[in-house]
Design a protein around this motif. Structure first.
Motif, mmCIF file in Angstrom:
data_model
loop_
_atom_site.group_PDB
_atom_site.id
_atom_site.type_symbol
_atom_site.label_atom_id
_atom_site.label_comp_id
_atom_site.label_asym_id
_atom_site.label_seq_id
_atom_site.Cartn_x
_atom_site.Cartn_y
_atom_site.Cartn_z
ATOM 1 N N SER A 87 69.190 54.642 15.859
ATOM 2 C CA SER A 87 68.176 54.926 14.847
ATOM 3 C C SER A 87 68.562 54.203 13.568
ATOM 4 N N ASP A 100 68.518 55.456 10.572
ATOM 5 C CA ASP A 100 69.260 56.344 9.672
ATOM 6 C C ASP A 100 70.691 56.612 10.155
ATOM 7 N N LEU A 101 70.838 56.879 11.457
ATOM 8 C CA LEU A 101 72.142 57.305 11.967
ATOM 9 C C LEU A 101 72.958 56.196 12.617
ATOM 10 N N GLY A 102 72.308 55.144 13.073
ATOM 11 C CA GLY A 102 73.017 54.051 13.728
ATOM 12 C C GLY A 102 73.068 54.225 15.234
ATOM 13 N N GLY A 154 74.479 55.576 18.797
ATOM 14 C CA GLY A 154 75.144 56.720 19.417
ATOM 15 C C GLY A 154 75.305 56.474 20.901
ATOM 16 N N SER A 175 79.197 63.073 24.434
ATOM 17 C CA SER A 175 78.461 62.352 23.401
ATOM 18 C C SER A 175 79.271 62.275 22.126
ATOM 19 N N ASP A 176 79.172 61.115 21.450
ATOM 20 C CA ASP A 176 79.753 61.058 20.112
ATOM 21 C C ASP A 176 78.812 61.803 19.162
ATOM 22 N N SER A 177 79.215 61.980 17.915
ATOM 23 C CA SER A 177 78.430 62.804 16.984
ATOM 24 C C SER A 177 77.048 62.215 16.717
ATOM 25 N N VAL A 178 76.935 60.904 16.649
ATOM 26 C CA VAL A 178 75.635 60.269 16.413
ATOM 27 C C VAL A 178 74.724 60.491 17.620
ATOM 28 N N HIS A 179 75.239 60.282 18.818
ATOM 29 C CA HIS A 179 74.450 60.480 20.031
ATOM 30 C C HIS A 179 73.982 61.931 20.130
ATOM 31 N N GLU A 214 73.391 64.075 17.746
ATOM 32 C CA GLU A 214 72.316 64.312 16.771
ATOM 33 C C GLU A 214 71.019 63.625 17.196
ATOM 34 N N LEU A 215 71.127 62.409 17.701
ATOM 35 C CA LEU A 215 69.926 61.706 18.170
ATOM 36 C C LEU A 215 69.290 62.442 19.358
#
Length: 167
Positions: free
Chosen positions: A54, A56-58, A60, A73-77, A79-80
């Protein structure tokens, strides 16, 4: 030589008693006397991507532990996937609403019993009343009342196999 193939054209849907099979998307804006919404037990496809991005988040990623085989999942993934899940649930509810509101006279919802209940089945059960009979009615009125849910015994099946077929 000229070769031509004669193909009988199907009559238009307005030409008589016909059954139209269509996707929920194709039925949007149309109404029919009787509508079947089948296989509510299956629910929508909810597979999630292993890589998501994304603005905003990059980026994931869902990684797989090579020893255990478990995904993490990493933190970005994470959240996405949460954001995707919220959007998908809203879209699923909208699609079920569209499907159920195509019926003019009768809506038939079908499902098969399974160990876990799909979100569509749960939502349909919360919306559809158990009976259209008035709360205080005489015995003859109750007998004439239309029951919104009929539970049917499964048919005897032998020598058949479950399969999925593209139509």
């Amino acid at each position: 030589l000229r070769w031509t193939q004669s193909v009988a054209e199907a009559p238009p849907p307005e030409a008589g008693d016909v059954v139209r099979m269509m996707t929920i998307h194709a039925a949007k804006g149309l109404e029919f006397p009787v509508v079947f919404v089948s296989a509510l037990h299956r629910g929508p496809d909810r597979r999630k991507p292993v890589i998501a991005v994304s603005r905003d988040l990059g980026l994931g990623v869902k990684w797989r532990n090579p020893v255990t085989g478990e995904g993490c999942s990493d933190s970005v993934h994470s959240e996405l996937m949460r954001q995707i899940d919220l959007k998908e649930r809203a879209e699923e509810n909208r699609l079920l609403y569209v499907a159920m509101t195509r019926a003019q006279d009768r809506l038939i919802l079908s499902h098969a019993e399974s160990k876990r209940s799909s979100s569509w089945r749960k939502l349909a059960e919360s919306v559809v009343p158990e009976s259209t009979a008035p709360p205080e009615s005489s015995a003859s009125d109750a007998a004439a009342a239309v029951i919104a849910e009929d539970v049917l015994d499964p048919p005897a099946v032998s020598g058949q196999y479950d399969s999925a077929v593209a139509v």
